[in-house]
Motif scaffolding. Sequence first.
Motif, PDB file in Angstrom:
ATOM      1  N   GLY A  75      12.271  15.808  -1.309  1.00 22.98           N
ATOM      2  CA  GLY A  75      14.061  15.268  -2.416  1.00 22.98           C
ATOM      3  C   GLY A  75      13.134  15.727  -4.363  1.00 22.98           C
ATOM      4  N   ASP A  76      14.782  14.626  -4.333  1.00 29.82           N
ATOM      5  CA  ASP A  76      14.500  14.856  -5.992  1.00 29.82           C
ATOM      6  C   ASP A  76      13.313  13.915  -6.284  1.00 29.82           C
ATOM      7  OD1 ASP A  76      17.068  15.944  -6.006  1.00 29.82           O
ATOM      8  OD2 ASP A  76      18.078  14.369  -6.330  1.00 29.82           O
ATOM      9  N   ASP A  77      12.334  13.268  -6.261  1.00 25.91           N
ATOM     10  CA  ASP A  77      11.521  12.519  -7.043  1.00 25.91           C
ATOM     11  C   ASP A  77       9.854  12.940  -6.097  1.00 25.91           C
ATOM     12  OD1 ASP A  77      13.193  10.555  -7.750  1.00 25.91           O
ATOM     13  OD2 ASP A  77      12.712   9.480  -5.798  1.00 25.91           O
ATOM     14  N   GLU A  78      10.543  14.798  -5.767  1.00 28.23           N
ATOM     15  CA  GLU A  78       9.000  14.856  -5.721  1.00 28.23           C
ATOM     16  C   GLU A  78       8.594  15.944  -6.420  1.00 28.23           C
ATOM     17  OE1 GLU A  78       7.814  19.203  -3.096  1.00 28.23           O
ATOM     18  OE2 GLU A  78       9.421  18.877  -3.703  1.00 28.23           O
ATOM     19  N   GLY A  79       6.695  14.762  -6.606  1.00 27.59           N
ATOM     20  CA  GLY A  79       6.404  15.037  -8.071  1.00 27.59           C
ATOM     21  C   GLY A  79       6.376  14.462  -9.241  1.00 27.59           C
ATOM     22  N   ARG A  80       7.702  13.811  -8.916  1.00 34.67           N
ATOM     23  CA  ARG A  80       7.904  12.760 -10.444  1.00 34.67           C
ATOM     24  C   ARG A  80       7.289  11.769 -10.129  1.00 34.67           C
ATOM     25  NH1 ARG A  80       9.484  15.296 -14.404  1.00 34.67           N
ATOM     26  NH2 ARG A  80      10.625  13.815 -14.898  1.00 34.67           N
ATOM     27  N   ARG A  81       6.943  11.018  -8.435  1.00 32.19           N
ATOM     28  CA  ARG A  81       7.111   9.468  -8.312  1.00 32.19           C
ATOM     29  C   ARG A  81       6.317   9.524  -7.694  1.00 32.19           C
ATOM     30  NH1 ARG A  81      11.117   5.995  -9.127  1.00 32.19           N
ATOM     31  NH2 ARG A  81      10.519   3.866  -8.223  1.00 32.19           N
ATOM     32  N   ALA A  82       5.367   8.003  -7.698  1.00 32.09           N
ATOM     33  CA  ALA A  82       4.020   7.700  -7.263  1.00 32.09           C
ATOM     34  C   ALA A  82       4.034   6.763  -5.928  1.00 32.09           C
ATOM     35  CB  ALA A  82       2.765   8.531  -7.624  1.00 32.09           C
ATOM     36  N   THR A  83       3.510   6.193  -4.937  1.00 31.81           N
ATOM     37  CA  THR A  83       3.703   4.882  -5.210  1.00 31.81           C
ATOM     38  C   THR A  83       1.524   4.223  -4.555  1.00 31.81           C
ATOM     39  OG1 THR A  83       5.441   5.182  -3.676  1.00 31.81           O
ATOM     40  CG2 THR A  83       3.458   3.328  -2.754  1.00 31.81           C
ATOM     41  N   ALA A  84       1.258   3.550  -5.531  1.00 35.26           N
ATOM     42  CA  ALA A  84      -0.098   2.738  -5.666  1.00 35.26           C
ATOM     43  C   ALA A  84      -0.196   1.404  -4.511  1.00 35.26           C
ATOM     44  CB  ALA A  84      -0.420   2.534  -7.179  1.00 35.26           C
ATOM     45  N   THR A  85      -1.308   1.839  -3.793  1.00 34.45           N
ATOM     46  CA  THR A  85      -1.428   0.394  -3.505  1.00 34.45           C
ATOM     47  C   THR A  85      -3.405  -0.477  -4.073  1.00 34.45           C
ATOM     48  OG1 THR A  85      -1.047   1.542  -1.123  1.00 34.45           O
ATOM     49  CG2 THR A  85      -2.693  -0.656  -1.490  1.00 34.45           C
ATOM     50  N   LEU A  86      -3.122  -1.256  -4.330  1.00 37.59           N
ATOM     51  CA  LEU A  86      -3.632  -1.983  -4.847  1.00 37.59           C
ATOM     52  C   LEU A  86      -4.198  -3.222  -3.982  1.00 37.59           C
ATOM     53  CD1 LEU A  86      -1.615  -2.800  -8.250  1.00 37.59           C
ATOM     54  CD2 LEU A  86      -3.583  -0.433  -7.876  1.00 37.59           C
ATOM     55  N   ALA A  87      -5.547  -3.580  -4.318  1.00 40.16           N
ATOM     56  CA  ALA A  87      -6.170  -4.640  -3.310  1.00 40.16           C
ATOM     57  C   ALA A  87      -6.536  -6.078  -4.181  1.00 40.16           C
ATOM     58  CB  ALA A  87      -7.242  -3.149  -2.583  1.00 40.16           C
ATOM     59  N   TYR A  88      -6.216  -6.723  -4.011  1.00 42.49           N
ATOM     60  CA  TYR A  88      -6.805  -8.335  -4.416  1.00 42.49           C
ATOM     61  C   TYR A  88      -7.457  -8.794  -4.048  1.00 42.49           C
ATOM     62  CZ  TYR A  88      -2.718  -7.882  -7.377  1.00 42.49           C
ATOM     63  OH  TYR A  88      -1.433  -7.454  -8.444  1.00 42.49           O
TER      64      TYR A  88
END
Length: 650
Positions: A75-88
């Motif tokens: 979609g439009d977000d290809e290569g322009r949006r990411a989701t990071a997972t943080l571990a606490y």
Amino acid sequence: MVVLALTLTACTEEAPGPEAAAKELAAAIADGDFGGVAFSQANIDVPAHRDAVLEPLAAIDHTVTLEGVEVATEGDDEGRRATATLAYTWDVTDTTPWAYETSVDLVLQDPQDGDGPQEWAVVWEPDVLVPDLRDGDRLAVTRVRAERAQILGADGAPIVEPRPVHRIGVDKMNLDPARQDAVARAVGAAVGIDVEAYAQKVAGAGDKAFVEAIVVRADDTAGIDLAAVRAIDGVSVVDGELDLAPTRTFARPILGRVGDATAEAVEESGGQVVAGDTIGLSGLQRQYDVQLRGTPGITISVVADGSAGEDTGQDLDLDGAPDPVEDVTDVFAVEPVAGVPLATTLRTDMQVAAEAVLAGVPSASAIVAVQPSTGDVLAAASGPGGDGTSTATTGKYAPGSTFKVASTLAMLRAGVTPETVVSCTPTITVDGREFQNVPGFPQAAIGEVPFRTAFANSCNTAMIAQREAVSQQALHDAAADLGLGVESALGAPGYFGSVPASAEGTEHAASMIGQGKVEASPLGMATLAASVAQGSRVSPVLVRPEVTPAAAEAPAPSGLTPEEAGTLRSLMRSVVTDGSARLLLDLPGEVGAKTGTAQYGDGSLAHAWMIAIQGDLAVAVFVETGDSGSGTAGPLMKAFLDAPDAGVDG
């Protein structure tokens, strides 16, 4: 050509991947420094939000790490949006961390300063910090107190139990304000407290407050005339219960007391104790505080915006329960672990009997009872004259003629028998110092007499006359074989005695009769008597903790033989039948004893001692300042052994 090349270079310059930005975010959340992090939203104060939410956890070590990053591939977000997972990971307790993961979106955007390549910016949301956290929510940390364990008596029952009490005070809600000061002063005077301080306390309390002046036991009002107190117009006496020992004085120097944690205790605890905690302040309560107080629990909650007013629950709630709120969601909890009871060998009935016997003794005094077959300390009572110290277990005094039991053991090993004729003279001089017998020594025992007679009547000169046959080392060894001066796993502070291994002249002569540099505690002399009764060296025990401490260096084996112990028992029996402890003759069983008087100070004062054995019971009685062992300690010994609760089987 040159212009074209430059244009192609600019078009193909790539922005860094989102991983670097996500790692920067993780580090910033961990340490609070967001200087290198870009955010997609304008006018957002992320550092302030982070600090406000996590402030209740500020004292807890933690880590925030990047678990992974997924970049949009469609979609439009290809290569322009990411989701990071943080571990606490929050190290809430030594064994139970609070671990969770959150996700955060990142978008590729033009640089904020308009210069350079595009950069990955964080799309900040509250739930980046804690799952499901909403705008305006906060965290609350509740510390849940553990139930403090009891100190147990020999029967396994708690020594401290709920007991009826009277709470005396002023109930302002039911009293005319004009009379409150006068009533407060009358109550203060009647119960014997600082009148002015109590009047001020009443004046400063709320309009509906019950202002307590004192709490007294229902069965022991500490000398307060309760009828006179009740007669005060306006006083309130409220009946209730309080966790108390059997009596006001019950083993107080040994058991100790509990109270609010001091600032020093909080600082020294390394975070295990906080202000408002109840901890052991003295005695066994302090020595075994970690075992008794248990481990507090902790609950971390998300509190909805505005549900608890402005005073947010970010401070620890030391009462163990959160303030009432409308919307609280617990997100992590560690249950408190109750303390472990501390087992002692004290028999409550026997301890009460011993303290009752000593109640009227003006100087420091003690009664210690040991069960020879087990080494259990059944009673360790210190009289009121000791100013709160444990005279029974830690006192250091010359034992006087009670030490002649050890001297006699050394003499038996040197060839003396109960029938050996010894010289009991009125006085004996050693290196210019004159020793004599106690005042009132029976004339019938003066002269050439069997050693049994000299022992029964406690002849000092006969004992000192044997000093050439008994070395100081032999005296030391005999005492150690009977447990005097030998460390034991008592489980509580204790002094076991000291007998020098070398001494000459008058010092050695004084040692033969338990003076000079010979020292013992009532516990030590009760142990000596118990060893005679048992026929082998007894190691006294008062406390059996949950974790047994590392054993100290083992003492040398005792050389006491059953035959030697039997002879000593026979001689101690003669003290009762024919000597200085005849007042015990009408007690049941075959009681053996030894009296002792030890001069101190300028010689005009004397410690009074008596030790006795009766079946499976060994007792030492001590009075710091008395007339003599038989005259002062003897009646106390008889009163204790005659008490209904003093018998081992009673």
